[in-house]
Structure formats: structure tokens, C-alpha cells
Design a protein around this motif. Structure first.
Motif, short mmCIF file in Angstrom:
data_model
loop_
_atom_site.label_atom_id
_atom_site.label_comp_id
_atom_site.label_asym_id
_atom_site.label_seq_id
_atom_site.Cartn_x
_atom_site.Cartn_y
_atom_site.Cartn_z
N THR A 169 1.04 -1.22 0.02
CA THR A 169 0.07 -0.06 -0.10
C THR A 169 1.03 1.22 0.19
OG1 THR A 169 -1.95 -1.20 1.24
CG2 THR A 169 -1.83 1.20 1.13
N ARG A 170 0.61 2.06 -0.72
CA ARG A 170 1.38 3.41 -1.04
C ARG A 170 0.53 4.44 -0.36
NH1 ARG A 170 5.69 3.82 -4.63
NH2 ARG A 170 5.43 1.69 -4.57
N ILE A 171 1.12 5.47 0.07
CA ILE A 171 0.49 6.75 0.57
C ILE A 171 1.25 7.89 0.35
CG2 ILE A 171 1.81 6.60 3.01
CD1 ILE A 171 -0.91 8.01 4.23
N ASP A 172 0.52 9.26 -0.30
CA ASP A 172 1.04 10.35 -0.71
C ASP A 172 0.43 11.34 0.48
OD1 ASP A 172 2.31 9.22 -2.79
OD2 ASP A 172 0.75 9.88 -3.96
N ARG A 173 1.44 12.22 1.21
CA ARG A 173 1.09 13.19 2.16
C ARG A 173 1.00 14.56 1.41
NH1 ARG A 173 3.11 10.09 7.40
NH2 ARG A 173 1.07 8.93 8.19
N PHE A 174 0.16 15.61 1.62
CA PHE A 174 0.47 16.86 1.26
C PHE A 174 0.16 17.65 2.36
CE2 PHE A 174 -0.68 14.27 -2.41
CZ PHE A 174 0.12 14.85 -3.57
#
Length: 383
Positions: A169-174
């Protein structure tokens, strides 16, 4: 005689335990491998168990005006329908902050407590009762704390086994400098298929956005953001995607740490080094702060430190193990749910939030150290 602690890692766990020990009269030094104390990431959820500890340290008073006190949490599907809503009060209370805000509050509390912070100090392991740094330094101590992350150098040097497992599972955070998308005091998680997007206010000027997808969905993991692909899954959020499309993001894969034991002699393993877990329940920092507080309480007036460290693990580890297990279940559920069974998906989502026995087991950490029978002002006679 003043007891001495050497701590590897200048993140949330390292700074928190350093402050707690220093407040109890220890002489404490933190080793941070970077050139400054700073946090990598975007926003952070600070839940009830974290708030109890941070309030005890006075950190919340330092940063309160730079955060948001949330009133409710929602799960919505891509068409905008609300499928779950929880009020965030009592044991379910949640604040949100930019991660750098929290780390600055902890740093300042540590400095005020008299903690010595050494930056550009890379720890390579332990030798007997001394922490060893890359420059050849040996730093003997009554207590050594490994708060150096999922790939902990100290944990590896102890030869106790275990390690970090990457999950698919991949997560991008902004971190968005705008409250345009979050006018209300609520956090909303949007679901579409196997993808999730969280949108949360994080202080008066910022919105925290995270985007989660299975690693196999290559279009979802592209950076800069593939605005068209994400908008096809979440058409109501197109304006958000267009706004963040060119913003810097922090991207990483979910993972979990298996740590067979949390201590060896005078070395305590703390935080992600001991129980790294997917962020699905928002409890990475919470477990770290709880365990740091429990460790400090149990060390008060205790002479046999190795024995205390063993007793500490026996007393509190069950909370971290259960939370880690449920965080992995939740990740697997959102990543693997069969499309052919999409018609019962809403019922399962409802169950996560509404069934008391399920919520109590899944959110055991939210209730804080009282679950382990520990008071923050406890002064045990010894272990």
C-alpha cells in the motif's frame, strides 16, 4: 547520584522520552543524525492518548493555537454520500497539526527541561552499556533508548531478530497552505474502490491531505500527481487535485515492524523501532507517547533498570500489539475488498464505526494508559 540516559533519534519518541526523563531528574542527551530537529511529512492526528501525555508535558499549551480541535469524522463514498460519522469527544477527541508544529513543541519542551541535543550525530549501535556513534564516540549510560525508526540501527545491532516488512500500500501526504477545502472542523475520508483520500484542517492556515492506494495501481502512485486519474475515481474532488497537483508530497509504502522484545539489558526500544505500523488508525505517535510515559513512570525510584524494562514491556505491550494488528486488518480490508462484493461494502464500513465491541477492540489505544492501569503521576516503589 544523577542517572544518565542516551537516546538515539530526535523525533517524536526521542524528544518526548528525553523530556520526561529530564523532568524526573535524569541527565539526558539526544543524538539526531540530521543537521537539525525537524519532521518529515505533512500533518498528524493527535488523539486522546497523545493529548493526555502532551498535556502532561505542557506541549499542547505551546502549540494549541497552531492546531485544530476536530468535532467529527466522516467516511464518504465518491458520490458524496456519508457512510459513517463519529463525534470526536471524550476518549475519541482528536486535534490535528502540521507535523513540524508538533516536533517544534517537543523540541522546545526538551530544551527547557535541560536535554542536550546533538545534531549530526549518527548512532551505529551499542557496546555493553554504551551508545556508539559513527565518529567513534562511546557514551556510557544507565539507560539507552532506541527511538530511531523502523530501520533502527540499535535494534539491528542487538541481534534480537525481527525487522521491517513493507506492505503493498502506498500513501502520498500533502500539506496545503489553505483552508479553502476544510471550512468545517471535521476530517473526511473519501473512499472509491481500493483508494482512500483524507482531507483535514490542520491549524488556522493548513489542510492536511493524504491519498492511499494499492501499490499495484501504478497511476495512483505517480508523482507529480496524476490529476486526471484521481479525478476519474473521485470526480467531486477534482478542484482539490488540481490545487495540489504540483505541490511537494511525501510518499512511502505502508509497513510493519516485528520486534521480538522491547529491551536488552539497559537498552529500551521505543516507537516505530518497536511497533511500526500502518497509519490506518492514526496511532503511530500515540503509541510512542504512551509507551514513553509508561517507561518513565516505571523507572521512577527503580534501581534494577533491566528488570524495569522487562516489566514495562509486559505491562503495556498488549496495547501496541493489538493496535498494530488492527491497523493491518484495516489496511488489508481497504486494499483487498473484492469488487464483486461492493454491495456489502457500506455495511462493513458502518460496522467499523458503529459496533461497540469492534470499535473498543480496534481503538484500544485511544483510551490511554489507564488501559494498562498506569497513572501519569504514579510513583512506584520499584519493579
Amino acid at each position: 547520584m544523577t542517572r544518565k540516559a542516551e537516546i538515539s533519534g530526535g523525533g517524536i519518541g526521542g524528544l518526548a522520552v528525553a523530556t520526561m526523563l529530564a523532568n524526573d531528574g535524569w541527565r539526558v542527551r539526544v543524538h539526531e543524525q540530521g543537521p537539525e530537529i525537524r519532521e518529515i511529512g505533512a500533518g498528524i492526528y493527535v488523539k486522546n492518548n497523545s493529548l493526555e501525555v502532551l498535556g502532561h508535558l505542557g506541549v499542547i499549551d505551546r502549540i494549541r493555537d497552531r492546531g485544530t480541535v476536530l468535532e467529527k469524522a466522516q467516511i464518504r463514498f465518491a458520490d458524496g454520500r456519508i457512510r459513517q460519522e463519529r463525534r470526536l469527544a471524550g476518549a475519541a477527541q482528536v486535534h490535528t497539526y502540521a507535523r513540524q508544529t508538533l516536533i517544534e513543541g517537543l523540541r522546545d519542551a526538551a530544551m527547557d527541561a535541560g536535554v542536550e541535543v546533538n545534531t549530526n550525530s549518527r548512532v551505529v549501535g551499542v557496546d555493553a552499556d554504551a551508545l556508539v556513534t559513527q565518529d567513534g564516540g562511546r557514551h556510557p549510560a544507565d539507560l539507552i533508548v532506541a527511538a530511531d525508526g523502523v530501520h533502527s540501527t540499535i535494534r539491528q545491532s542487538l541481534g534480537i531478530g525481527g525487522g521491517f516488512t513493507e506492505l503493498p500500500t502506498r500513501i502520498d501526504r500533502f500539506l496545503v497552505r489553505s483552508r479553502r477545502f476544510t471550512p468545517e472542523l471535521q476530517t473526511v475520508e473519501h473512499w472509491s474502490g481500493h483508494r482512500r483520500i483524507g482531507v483535514t484542517p490542520a491549524g488556522p492556515e493548513h489542510t492536511y491531505v493524504y491519498m492511499v492506494a494499492p501499490s499495484r495501481e501504478t497511476a495512483a502512485t505517480r508523482l507529480p500527481l496524476d490529476v486526471g486519474d484521481w479525478a476519474a475515481h473521485f470526480p467531486l474532488l477534482r478542484s482539490l487535485f488540481e490545487h495540489i497537483g504540483d505541490l511537494p508530497a511525501t510518499q512511502y509504502s505502508y509497513g510493519a515492524v516485528d520486534c521480538p522484545r522491547w529491551s536488552a539489558g539497559r537498552v529500551a526500544i521505543l516507537g516505530d523501532a518497536a511497533h511500526g505500523l500502518p497509519p490506518t488508525l492514526g496511532q503511530g505517535a500515540g503509541l510512542t507517547l504512551m509507551n514513553a510515559m509508561a517507561l518513565t513512570v516505571m523507572l521512577r525510584e527503580a534501581e534494577d533498570i533491566p528488570r524495569v524494562l522487562s516489566a514495562w514491556e509486559q505491562r503495556v505491550r498488549f496495547i501496541s500489539d493489538r493496535t498494530q494488528r488492527w491497523s493491518r486488518y484495516y489496511d488489508a480490508f481497504t486494499r483487498q475488498w473484492p469488487q464483486s462484493l461492493h454491495f456489502v461494502h457500506p455495511l462493513v464500513v458502518w460496522g467499523f464505526g458503529k459496533l461497540g465491541f469492534l470499535n473498543n477492540r480496534m481503538r484500544i489505544a485511544d483510551r490511554g494508559l489507564r488501559t494498562a492501569g498506569i497513572r501519569l503521576d504514579e510513583r512506584p516503589s520499584g519493579c
